[in-house]
Scaffold this active site. Structure first.
Site, mmCIF file in Angstrom:
data_model
loop_
_atom_site.group_PDB
_atom_site.id
_atom_site.type_symbol
_atom_site.label_atom_id
_atom_site.label_comp_id
_atom_site.label_asym_id
_atom_site.label_seq_id
_atom_site.Cartn_x
_atom_site.Cartn_y
_atom_site.Cartn_z
ATOM 1 N N SER A 39 0.826 -1.204 0.000
ATOM 2 C CA SER A 39 0.000 0.000 0.000
ATOM 3 C C SER A 39 0.864 1.260 0.000
ATOM 4 O O SER A 39 1.714 1.434 -0.870
ATOM 5 C CB SER A 39 -0.948 -0.043 1.202
ATOM 6 O OG SER A 39 -1.928 0.969 1.129
ATOM 7 N N MET A 40 0.704 2.160 0.983
ATOM 8 C CA MET A 40 1.492 3.389 1.028
ATOM 9 C C MET A 40 2.966 3.094 1.198
ATOM 10 O O MET A 40 3.821 3.928 0.854
ATOM 11 C CB MET A 40 1.005 4.288 2.154
ATOM 12 C CG MET A 40 1.596 5.692 2.139
ATOM 13 S SD MET A 40 0.999 6.751 3.476
ATOM 14 C CE MET A 40 2.291 6.515 4.692
ATOM 15 N N ASP B 47 -9.162 -3.160 -5.772
ATOM 16 C CA ASP B 47 -9.013 -4.214 -4.764
ATOM 17 C C ASP B 47 -9.845 -3.944 -3.511
ATOM 18 O O ASP B 47 -9.586 -4.512 -2.461
ATOM 19 C CB ASP B 47 -7.537 -4.389 -4.395
ATOM 20 C CG ASP B 47 -6.930 -3.156 -3.703
ATOM 21 O OD1 ASP B 47 -7.657 -2.158 -3.507
ATOM 22 O OD2 ASP B 47 -5.733 -3.205 -3.354
ATOM 23 N N HIS C 120 -7.585 -5.608 -0.444
ATOM 24 C CA HIS C 120 -6.403 -4.749 -0.270
ATOM 25 C C HIS C 120 -5.542 -5.158 0.917
ATOM 26 O O HIS C 120 -4.310 -5.142 0.827
ATOM 27 C CB HIS C 120 -6.856 -3.296 -0.110
ATOM 28 C CG HIS C 120 -5.734 -2.328 0.026
ATOM 29 N ND1 HIS C 120 -4.899 -2.004 -1.026
ATOM 30 C CD2 HIS C 120 -5.278 -1.614 1.094
ATOM 31 C CE1 HIS C 120 -3.995 -1.132 -0.616
ATOM 32 N NE2 HIS C 120 -4.190 -0.877 0.661
#
Length: 686
Positions: free
Chosen positions: A306-307, A593, A644
């Site tokens: 992710s980030m 997602d 996700h």
């Protein structure tokens, strides 16, 4: 994107409030007749109040909410509490009673039983043993299986691995020693059951502890919160809800341990610049990688979720920069074997825009009415809004590329055939919405227009933070891209920087597809209200000698003390299942997602980084899309989910990570289940 630094001064003389929008006004002269009228009207008011009270929905009453809370509490106990926890509970309870000098009273001739939870523990253990493993949130029935499969092939640990978690998945703990926060010392304020306890029973102090100073983006006075350290920092969010633990389990089977495996947690609230300034995060990460290379005589595999993928992109530019990491142009080539981006937020996330504007997202508007009522009462939109705007780290999730990437008012690259509402309009208003009535110039907005509109409705401190830390445009000129190597505000945007000079490094983009994802929104504006977090005007009053409205300055109440700000929020009452794309509670659903849109996940991987201007070293980029096929009988979808977060337990993802780590990365090939290649070609790259 042009960042707006000042809220345009309202022409208050032209502001017209309808009668029902104005606050209740009392007559200036309250004579005897007025007093008699008030006395006579009192019973009617009571009847009206009673009538309104009777109209409350049953799910909004205490009679419904209190039993619901008890039931949910019992269910959470069944899910999360382990049999071994009872011994710890008894110990903590005894220590607590001693601390406050409490004791069980003694009565003559009455033998009270001593506190002993061993019987409860044994019964709980028996009950827990009868629950099928796949039904437990802390397992998915597939523990260690991928590692065993890879080990059977004779593959073993080859490259050291550094894991970088995503936004909000790293636990945060308090190091505050001031009297107000001393009770939190070394306790988790994010992650773990201690956070749940604090949010429930000490909400105001908890909010104050996790909020950053809006001016500096650092710790507020008297508060010190730091990222938890070690592999446990992001293995689980709370006990029983795993994050990285499945990947760590499988890596351990092929001979990974703390000598060749490192999890690099970080305070995700901070801007990337402040991560280095306050915590020396990137310096520590560089030192860890260099230590692995010296000891193992192997380059390192970076694996980010992710980030965390954006954190890695920033790090790769930081370490090369002569003004920052000073590693030189060949550092990445000499130290990094591969970069695995898991569900990477490369081009931003639509929900970040909604969160900064109104403190909302799909998760807050698509919950059941009872949940929405409790959420708004317990943690209102304004409180969420203020909290989000203090977290400069999450601001890096602002969508990037503008209209060239995300589309115009009538078209978007990821629009479906026969679409009835284009995703290109990021924020849309219904024609009969109260937002349109009497609001001059309020139109449906593309991503660029929406970005400027949102910034105009945020405090100057937030605007300044965005301007001094991030950039969200698209750069096509090669010379300017090279110049951006020295500009840290560009390093979170892959459209404004070049990949490092590392021709032997590989990038693996792995993400899920097949779960509806928020892509754009229908908004509305309703009644006027006081907005305590409204943008500060150029005439703001400053508390110090400076005249810069971004420093210790606030806007005074408007003339006549009238509420001149409209509430702006997602049009949650608007649902249209027949629309294309579907509209659920004001959210236009797209592909992705479940959290990140498909364009953000894959466009750079399949098209942007295939172009020389953004990838001059010709780094090989492999893209693997994982279909979302959750098992309905397993709470988090089992090994075939691609949600996700839950994708971290996916069998396919774990296999990819282990293959790259053990030297079999050449077996990982492109695999697609979506139309991302077609969508990416529609983007205006040139």
């Amino acid at each position: 994107m042009t960042l707006t630094h000042r809220l345009k001064k309202r022409n208050q003389s032209d502001t017209v409030l309808s009668q029902h929008d104005r606050p209740d006004e009392q007559p200036q002269d309250a004579g005897p007749h007025h007093d008699v009228h008030e006395v006579k009207a009192e019973p009617d008011d009571k009847k009206e109040t009673t009538k309104t009270h009777n109209k409350r929905h049953f799910y909004a009453t205490r009679r419904f909410i209190f039993p619901l809370g008890l039931i949910l509490g019992v269910l959470l106990g069944l899910i999360f509490v382990q049999p071994s926890d009872f011994h710890d509970f008894q110990t903590h309870l005894t220590l607590l009673m001693d601390e406050f000098e409490l004791s069980i009273p003694e009565f003559p001739n009455i033998d009270l039983p001593q506190l002993d939870l061993s019987l409860v523990e044994s019964e709980w253990r028996r009950l827990w043993s009868n629950v099928p493993e796949p039904w437990k949130l802390n397992t998915n029935g597939l523990e260690f299986t991928v590692g065993e499969k890879i080990a059977e092939r004779g593959l073993s640990a080859k490259y050291p691995i550094v894991l970088v978690p995503g936004i909000i998945s790293t636990g945060l703990e308090s190091w505050s020693t001031s009297p107000d926060y001393r009770a939190f010392f070394r306790k988790k304020v994010w992650g773990g059951f201690s956070m749940i306890s604090q949010v429930t029973f000490n909400r105001e102090k908890w909010i104050a502890s996790v909020m950053l100073d809006p001016i500096t983006g650092l710790d507020p006075h008297g508060v010190k919160v730091r990222a938890a350290e070690g592999i446990d920092a992001a293995s689980s969010f709370i006990q029983g809800y795993w994050l990285w633990s499945k990947i760590i389990e499988n890596l351990a089977v092929v001979n990974y341990d703390t000598n060749n495996l490192h999890l690099a947690p970080y305070d995700w609230r901070l801007s990337y610049y402040n991560l280095e300034e306050r915590d020396a995060y990137f310096s520590k990460l560089r030192s860890t990688i260099e230590g692995f290379v010296r000891r193992e005589k192997r380059k390192v595999v970076l694996t980010a979720h992710s980030m965390g993928s954006t954190i890695i992109l920033y790090f790769l530019k930081w370490v090369e920069s002569p003004n920052h990491g000073r590693g030189g142009p060949d550092w990445v080539e000499n130290h990094i074997e591969a970069f695995i981006s898991i569900a990477g937020t490369h081009l931003g996330v639509a929900k970040a825009m909604a969160a900064f504007l109104s403190g909302e997202m799909k998760d807050t508007v698509q919950i059941n009415p009872a949940g929405a009522y409790v959420l708004e009462r317990f943690f209102s939109r304004k409180e969420r809004q203020k909290l989000f705007r203090s977290w400069a780290g999450s601001a890096s999730m602002w969508i990037k590329g503008g209209d060239d990437v995300w589309g115009n008012a009538t078209w978007a690259p990821d629009d479906l055939d026969n679409t009835t509402h284009s995703h290109g309009a990021l924020i849309t208003f219904r024609e009969n919405s109260p937002a349109i009535e009497g609001e001059n110039g309020l139109i449906n907005m593309t991503s660029s227009q929406a970005g400027a509109w949102i910034l105009e409705r945020t405090p100057v401190s937030f605007q300044k933070m965005m301007e001094t830390n991030y950039s969200f445009g698209i750069e096509r000129d090669v010379e300017k891209l090279k110049a951006n190597n020295l500009d840290f505000t560009k390093w979170t945007n892959p459209l404004e920087i070049q990949l490092p000079n590392a021709p032997s490094m590989k990038i693996y983009c792995v993400y899920g597809h097949g779960k509806e994802t928020e892509r754009s929104y229908w908004y509305t504006q309703q009644k006027y209200e006081y907005d305590e977090v409204q943008a500060d005007t150029p005439s703001a009053i400053c508390t110090d000698d400076t005249q810069d409205p971004s420093i210790n300055c606030t806007s005074p109440r408007p003339p006549l003390d009238l509420p001149l700000a409209r509430t702006t929020h997602i049009d949650a009452e608007y649902t249209d299942e027949a629309a294309r794309p579907r509209i659920l509670n004001g959210v236009k659903m797209g592909e992705g997602d479940g959290t990140v849109s498909l364009l953000s996940l894959g466009a750079m991987c399949v098209e942007g980084w295939k172009r020389e201007r953004w990838n001059p070293a010709g780094i090989e980029v492999v893209t693997v899309e994982l279909p979302h096929n959750p098992v309905a009988t397993i709470p988090r979808g089992g090994g075939t989910t691609s949600d996700h977060v839950d994708v971290l337990g996916s069998l396919a993802l774990n296999e990819i990570i282990l293959k790259v780590a053990t030297g079999a990365g050449d077996e990982v090939k492109d695999a697609f289940v979506s139309n991302i290649r077609e969508y990416a070609k529609r983007i205006k790259w040139d």
